[in-house]
Design an enzyme around this catalytic site. Sequence first.
Site, PDB file in Angstrom:
ATOM      1  N   SER A 178       0.656  -1.249   0.079  1.00  0.00           N
ATOM      2  CA  SER A 178       0.022  -0.013  -0.070  1.00  0.00           C
ATOM      3  C   SER A 178       0.789   1.446  -0.025  1.00  0.00           C
ATOM      4  CB  SER A 178      -0.969   0.035   1.211  1.00  0.00           C
ATOM      5  OG  SER A 178      -0.277  -0.179   2.298  1.00  0.00           O
ATOM      6  N   HIS A 206      -5.232  -3.300  -2.635  1.00  0.00           N
ATOM      7  CA  HIS A 206      -4.780  -2.287  -3.719  1.00  0.00           C
ATOM      8  C   HIS A 206      -4.714  -3.156  -5.020  1.00  0.00           C
ATOM      9  CE1 HIS A 206      -4.409   1.170  -1.355  1.00  0.00           C
ATOM     10  NE2 HIS A 206      -4.094   0.452  -0.530  1.00  0.00           N
ATOM     11  N   LYS A 237     -11.671   0.236  -1.996  1.00  0.00           N
ATOM     12  CA  LYS A 237     -10.835   1.029  -2.898  1.00  0.00           C
ATOM     13  C   LYS A 237     -11.341   1.056  -4.286  1.00  0.00           C
ATOM     14  CE  LYS A 237      -7.819   1.064   0.799  1.00  0.00           C
ATOM     15  NZ  LYS A 237      -7.145   0.023   1.795  1.00  0.00           N
TER      16      LYS A 237
HETATM   17  C1  LIG Z   1      -7.016  -0.140   3.020  1.00  0.00           C
HETATM   18  C2  LIG Z   1      -6.559  -1.382   3.380  1.00  0.00           C
HETATM   19  C3  LIG Z   1      -7.088  -2.294   4.335  1.00  0.00           C
HETATM   20  C4  LIG Z   1      -8.287  -1.918   5.142  1.00  0.00           C
HETATM   21  O1  LIG Z   1      -9.452  -1.921   4.520  1.00  0.00           O
HETATM   22  P1  LIG Z   1     -10.543  -0.977   5.078  1.00  0.00           P
HETATM   23  O2  LIG Z   1     -11.714  -1.696   4.347  1.00  0.00           O
HETATM   24  O3  LIG Z   1     -10.322   0.355   4.724  1.00  0.00           O
HETATM   25  O4  LIG Z   1     -10.739  -1.183   6.412  1.00  0.00           O
HETATM   26  C5  LIG Z   1      -6.396  -3.459   4.332  1.00  0.00           C
HETATM   27  N1  LIG Z   1      -5.274  -3.835   3.807  1.00  0.00           N
HETATM   28  C6  LIG Z   1      -4.655  -3.224   2.997  1.00  0.00           C
HETATM   29  C7  LIG Z   1      -3.550  -3.705   2.155  1.00  0.00           C
HETATM   30  C8  LIG Z   1      -5.240  -1.852   2.814  1.00  0.00           C
HETATM   31  O5  LIG Z   1      -4.563  -0.914   1.766  1.00  0.00           O
END
Ligand SMILES: *Cc1c(COP(=O)(O)O)cnc(C)c1O
Length: 397
Positions: A178, A206, A237
């Site tokens: 990320s 991602h 996302k």
């Molecule tokens: C954003 C993210 C999460 C958390 O997801 P949410 O739905 O925002 O709680 C978990 N793992 C990774 C790699 C992320 O980028």
Amino acid sequence: MRLSFIDEEIVALKEKGRYRFLRRLSTPQDARIVIEGEEVLNFSSNNYLGLANHPEVVAALADFAARYGVGAGASRLISGHMDVHAELEEAMARFKGAEACLTFSAGYMANLGILSTLGDSGATIFSDEWNHASIVDGCRLSRARVEVYRHADVTHLEELLRASSARRKIVVTDGVFSMDGDVAPLPDIVEVKDRHGAILVVDDAHATGVLPPGGRGSADAFGLSGRVEILMGTFSKALGTYGAYLCSTRRMVEFFINKCRPFIFNTGLPPAVAGATLASLGILAREPERLKALWDNERLFREEMGARGRRVESDTAIVPILVGSDGDTMAASRALFNRGVFVHGIRPPTVPEGTGRLRLTLMATHTAGMVRTAAERIDEVLRERGIGNDGTVAAKG
Ligand SMILES: *Cc1c(COP(=O)(O)O)cnc(C)c1O
């Protein structure tokens, strides 16, 4: 007196340049936003495909809210498991080429659930040092021993696996990291975890809706979907909604329904959000040109930076631009904002000490002109500060 530690901690954060605060957004999460009252180009969003405010997704949310209400009203095992949850889970399993799927109310919750459920007291979890904070916290919540391997270093991972006598071994990695946007070396990881009888968990927050060929995640990008035990990812996302999924075998899903506390003791995904996510999945399948627009923008940004003598290490939609110190990082981000380009600065503890960076994300909805403007302004701001390609400050003559 009792609360004076709070003031002390806040003062200390400010002194270290690590104080965080919220910025107010007055528009949808689009390519152009109004934030803190200023209209700027948005290069800090996970809304990779523009689905968060897509009219069809918005209409599906309203439609499903009219049919099922806003909240699920209970945890899934009590009475909160609705038709739309089942439909979304079937659609996700098909999309990921898995037997079954279980949804969670957030990615954070899913990682707490997956790692605490698999990681009982006889287990060892092997975790990449750059894994997302929700994975780190999932490891903490588990009763397992945790071994951290050097980032993307499969040789180190294998050494740790070989030395371990745990009766259950779990390897966990981000699919696309990320903060750096690099892709995990899954072909090597899959081979090593098979050799040592470990279970592999891949977090595709991602990668879902981002990586070629169809946005089905990092394992699919390598043709390895069938060899990863747990494919986890989020709806929050690229899919533009909220919540998360675990795709695996029917047996594994049955196990999680029975054992996973962050699933059992948490209210189900709001049905309206589940319905909106179904609409997002439909658009992703129907409009491959959205993914292509994202990849075109990734390529264009790399070319534009390359033309200015700046190497771009990542080949995904997340592009880290190394700055260095906390102070320089935040000053560069502020200078860009003043020139109409919003790129968030990322500091420790989110990234290692001294590797403060601008973390830029590309979207399908950026025009070529917007991407060029971003590259031009970033180069300007870094040059004015004497910051070179690797984040080092050139000696000032
Ligand atoms: C954003 C993210 C999460 C958390 O997801 P949410 O739905 O925002 O709680 C978990 N793992 C990774 C790699 C992320 O980028």
